[in-house]
Design a protein around this motif. Sequence first.
Motif, PDB file in Angstrom:
ATOM      1  N   GLY A  52       1.370 -11.175 -11.688  1.00 15.75           N
ATOM      2  CA  GLY A  52       2.629 -10.467 -11.500  1.00 15.75           C
ATOM      3  C   GLY A  52       2.442  -8.985 -11.226  1.00 15.75           C
ATOM      4  O   GLY A  52       3.396  -8.284 -10.879  1.00 15.75           O
ATOM      5  N   GLN A  53       1.222  -8.502 -11.345  1.00 15.06           N
ATOM      6  CA  GLN A  53       0.940  -7.079 -11.096  1.00 15.06           C
ATOM      7  C   GLN A  53       1.190  -6.746  -9.621  1.00 15.06           C
ATOM      8  O   GLN A  53       0.724  -7.450  -8.733  1.00 15.06           O
ATOM      9  N   ILE A  54       1.925  -5.683  -9.377  1.00 17.77           N
ATOM     10  CA  ILE A  54       2.197  -5.194  -8.024  1.00 17.77           C
ATOM     11  C   ILE A  54       1.388  -3.918  -7.825  1.00 17.77           C
ATOM     12  O   ILE A  54       1.462  -2.995  -8.634  1.00 17.77           O
ATOM     13  N   ILE A  55       0.603  -3.894  -6.743  1.00 15.59           N
ATOM     14  CA  ILE A  55      -0.227  -2.735  -6.427  1.00 15.59           C
ATOM     15  C   ILE A  55       0.164  -2.247  -5.036  1.00 15.59           C
ATOM     16  O   ILE A  55       0.228  -3.040  -4.091  1.00 15.59           O
ATOM     17  N   GLN A  56       0.418  -0.948  -4.929  1.00 19.48           N
ATOM     18  CA  GLN A  56       0.792  -0.355  -3.646  1.00 19.48           C
ATOM     19  C   GLN A  56      -0.336   0.544  -3.146  1.00 19.48           C
ATOM     20  O   GLN A  56      -0.860   1.354  -3.906  1.00 19.48           O
ATOM     21  N   TYR A  57      -0.674   0.378  -1.862  1.00 21.51           N
ATOM     22  CA  TYR A  57      -1.739   1.147  -1.232  1.00 21.51           C
ATOM     23  C   TYR A  57      -1.214   1.777   0.053  1.00 21.51           C
ATOM     24  O   TYR A  57      -0.234   1.314   0.622  1.00 21.51           O
ATOM     25  N   ILE A  58      -1.959   2.757   0.516  1.00 22.89           N
ATOM     26  CA  ILE A  58      -1.829   3.227   1.889  1.00 22.89           C
ATOM     27  C   ILE A  58      -3.190   2.958   2.518  1.00 22.89           C
ATOM     28  O   ILE A  58      -4.232   3.272   1.923  1.00 22.89           O
ATOM     29  N   VAL A  59      -3.202   2.360   3.693  1.00 24.57           N
ATOM     30  CA  VAL A  59      -4.441   2.143   4.446  1.00 24.57           C
ATOM     31  C   VAL A  59      -4.215   2.592   5.883  1.00 24.57           C
ATOM     32  O   VAL A  59      -3.087   2.607   6.371  1.00 24.57           O
ATOM     33  N   THR A  60      -5.319   2.928   6.534  1.00 28.38           N
ATOM     34  CA  THR A  60      -5.269   3.335   7.934  1.00 28.38           C
ATOM     35  C   THR A  60      -6.245   2.439   8.696  1.00 28.38           C
ATOM     36  O   THR A  60      -7.363   2.849   9.010  1.00 28.38           O
ATOM     37  N   PRO A  61      -5.853   1.189   8.960  1.00 31.42           N
ATOM     38  CA  PRO A  61      -6.794   0.219   9.507  1.00 31.42           C
ATOM     39  C   PRO A  61      -7.159   0.449  10.978  1.00 31.42           C
ATOM     40  O   PRO A  61      -8.278   0.180  11.385  1.00 31.42           O
ATOM     41  N   VAL A  62      -6.207   0.945  11.782  1.00 34.21           N
ATOM     42  CA  VAL A  62      -6.448   1.034  13.221  1.00 34.21           C
ATOM     43  C   VAL A  62      -5.823   2.307  13.786  1.00 34.21           C
ATOM     44  O   VAL A  62      -4.671   2.628  13.477  1.00 34.21           O
ATOM     45  N   MET A  63      -6.571   3.005  14.609  1.00 31.29           N
ATOM     46  CA  MET A  63      -6.082   4.138  15.396  1.00 31.29           C
ATOM     47  C   MET A  63      -5.339   5.197  14.574  1.00 31.29           C
ATOM     48  O   MET A  63      -4.372   5.785  15.054  1.00 31.29           O
ATOM     49  N   GLY A  64      -5.753   5.410  13.333  1.00 34.69           N
ATOM     50  CA  GLY A  64      -5.141   6.453  12.519  1.00 34.69           C
ATOM     51  C   GLY A  64      -3.716   6.176  12.076  1.00 34.69           C
ATOM     52  O   GLY A  64      -3.038   7.057  11.568  1.00 34.69           O
ATOM     53  N   ILE A  65      -3.251   4.937  12.241  1.00 38.65           N
ATOM     54  CA  ILE A  65      -1.888   4.581  11.861  1.00 38.65           C
ATOM     55  C   ILE A  65      -1.859   4.216  10.376  1.00 38.65           C
ATOM     56  O   ILE A  65      -2.451   3.207   9.965  1.00 38.65           O
ATOM     57  N   LYS A  66      -1.178   5.032   9.587  1.00 35.16           N
ATOM     58  CA  LYS A  66      -1.063   4.766   8.145  1.00 35.16           C
ATOM     59  C   LYS A  66      -0.095   3.608   7.914  1.00 35.16           C
ATOM     60  O   LYS A  66       0.970   3.566   8.516  1.00 35.16           O
ATOM     61  N   THR A  67      -0.505   2.712   7.041  1.00 35.83           N
ATOM     62  CA  THR A  67       0.291   1.527   6.742  1.00 35.83           C
ATOM     63  C   THR A  67       0.401   1.361   5.230  1.00 35.83           C
ATOM     64  O   THR A  67      -0.601   1.468   4.519  1.00 35.83           O
ATOM     65  N   LYS A  68       1.597   1.091   4.762  1.00 33.82           N
ATOM     66  CA  LYS A  68       1.774   0.789   3.341  1.00 33.82           C
ATOM     67  C   LYS A  68       1.483  -0.699   3.148  1.00 33.82           C
ATOM     68  O   LYS A  68       1.920  -1.534   3.938  1.00 33.82           O
ATOM     69  N   TRP A  69       0.731  -1.003   2.118  1.00 40.06           N
ATOM     70  CA  TRP A  69       0.361  -2.375   1.812  1.00 40.06           C
ATOM     71  C   TRP A  69       0.724  -2.613   0.353  1.00 40.06           C
ATOM     72  O   TRP A  69       0.304  -1.870  -0.527  1.00 40.06           O
ATOM     73  N   VAL A  70       1.518  -3.638   0.097  1.00 44.39           N
ATOM     74  CA  VAL A  70       1.915  -3.988  -1.267  1.00 44.39           C
ATOM     75  C   VAL A  70       1.399  -5.389  -1.551  1.00 44.39           C
ATOM     76  O   VAL A  70       1.698  -6.327  -0.809  1.00 44.39           O
ATOM     77  N   THR A  71       0.589  -5.516  -2.603  1.00 43.18           N
ATOM     78  CA  THR A  71       0.080  -6.834  -2.979  1.00 43.18           C
ATOM     79  C   THR A  71       0.541  -7.189  -4.387  1.00 43.18           C
ATOM     80  O   THR A  71       0.815  -6.319  -5.212  1.00 43.18           O
ATOM     81  N   GLU A  72       0.607  -8.479  -4.611  1.00 47.23           N
ATOM     82  CA  GLU A  72       0.878  -8.994  -5.947  1.00 47.23           C
ATOM     83  C   GLU A  72      -0.323  -9.813  -6.382  1.00 47.23           C
ATOM     84  O   GLU A  72      -0.834 -10.637  -5.624  1.00 47.23           O
ATOM     85  N   ILE A  73      -0.781  -9.575  -7.593  1.00 50.66           N
ATOM     86  CA  ILE A  73      -1.811 -10.425  -8.199  1.00 50.66           C
ATOM     87  C   ILE A  73      -1.058 -11.643  -8.742  1.00 50.66           C
ATOM     88  O   ILE A  73      -0.241 -11.516  -9.649  1.00 50.66           O
ATOM     89  N   THR A  74      -1.287 -12.790  -8.127  1.00 50.05           N
ATOM     90  CA  THR A  74      -0.491 -13.966  -8.496  1.00 50.05           C
ATOM     91  C   THR A  74      -1.173 -14.862  -9.526  1.00 50.05           C
ATOM     92  O   THR A  74      -0.492 -15.556 -10.270  1.00 50.05           O
ATOM     93  N   HIS A  75      -2.502 -14.870  -9.540  1.00 50.24           N
ATOM     94  CA  HIS A  75      -3.246 -15.719 -10.475  1.00 50.24           C
ATOM     95  C   HIS A  75      -4.460 -14.955 -10.975  1.00 50.24           C
ATOM     96  O   HIS A  75      -5.118 -14.268 -10.188  1.00 50.24           O
ATOM     97  N   VAL A  76      -4.759 -15.126 -12.253  1.00 54.17           N
ATOM     98  CA  VAL A  76      -5.965 -14.531 -12.839  1.00 54.17           C
ATOM     99  C   VAL A  76      -6.514 -15.510 -13.868  1.00 54.17           C
ATOM    100  O   VAL A  76      -5.782 -15.968 -14.749  1.00 54.17           O
ATOM    101  N   ARG A  77      -7.772 -15.829 -13.740  1.00 51.51           N
ATOM    102  CA  ARG A  77      -8.496 -16.536 -14.800  1.00 51.51           C
ATOM    103  C   ARG A  77      -9.739 -15.696 -15.068  1.00 51.51           C
ATOM    104  O   ARG A  77     -10.643 -15.648 -14.218  1.00 51.51           O
ATOM    105  N   ASP A  78      -9.742 -15.016 -16.220  1.00 53.47           N
ATOM    106  CA  ASP A  78     -10.811 -14.067 -16.541  1.00 53.47           C
ATOM    107  C   ASP A  78     -12.194 -14.659 -16.299  1.00 53.47           C
ATOM    108  O   ASP A  78     -12.469 -15.796 -16.691  1.00 53.47           O
ATOM    109  N   ASN A  79     -13.028 -13.850 -15.671  1.00 55.27           N
ATOM    110  CA  ASN A  79     -14.423 -14.193 -15.379  1.00 55.27           C
ATOM    111  C   ASN A  79     -14.587 -15.382 -14.435  1.00 55.27           C
ATOM    112  O   ASN A  79     -15.688 -15.910 -14.314  1.00 55.27           O
TER     113      ASN A  79
END
Length: 155
Positions: A52-79
């Motif tokens: 359920g964790q939401i993480i927000q990033y800024i990335v510049t994948p192509v040609m200097g275009i900044k893009t906001k990327w929001v991901t959700e951690i949907t599953h976690v099983r430690d280790n």
Amino acid sequence: MKIYTLHKKQNLPIPLKEAWQFLSDPANLKTITPDYMGFNILSGADREMYPGQIIQYIVTPVMGIKTKWVTEITHVRDNEYFVDEQRFGPYALWHHKHFIKEIEGGVEMEDIIDYKIPLGWLGQLVHPILVKPKLEEIFSYRKEKLEELFGVYQG
């Protein structure tokens, strides 16, 4: 609707617990991402990973275009594994499974990413020229950086 898959495996000569601590900490993603991508975490990486964790990033994948990327951690099983899914960003679909398991002399990391390019047939046209090579480049960098940090697995 074309869905692509990127599948990568890498072995590292470190204990499972150490690998998990590094790989499951969203703050470490910047360390293993090429500098030119301008990777910057905006929010959500201030605590141990959880479903359920939401993480927000800024990335510049192509040609200097900044893009906001929001991901959700949907599953976690430690280790063992975690899954992140893009909620907003450059892909029509991004579903990234991170598996880790103990092997003799270290750990095996496995990434399986199912993704879809936006823009229909136009996206499919640029996939082999732009998107796939960029993803391969990013994961090659990640492999080299992890070996620089933790050493080369000797098997």
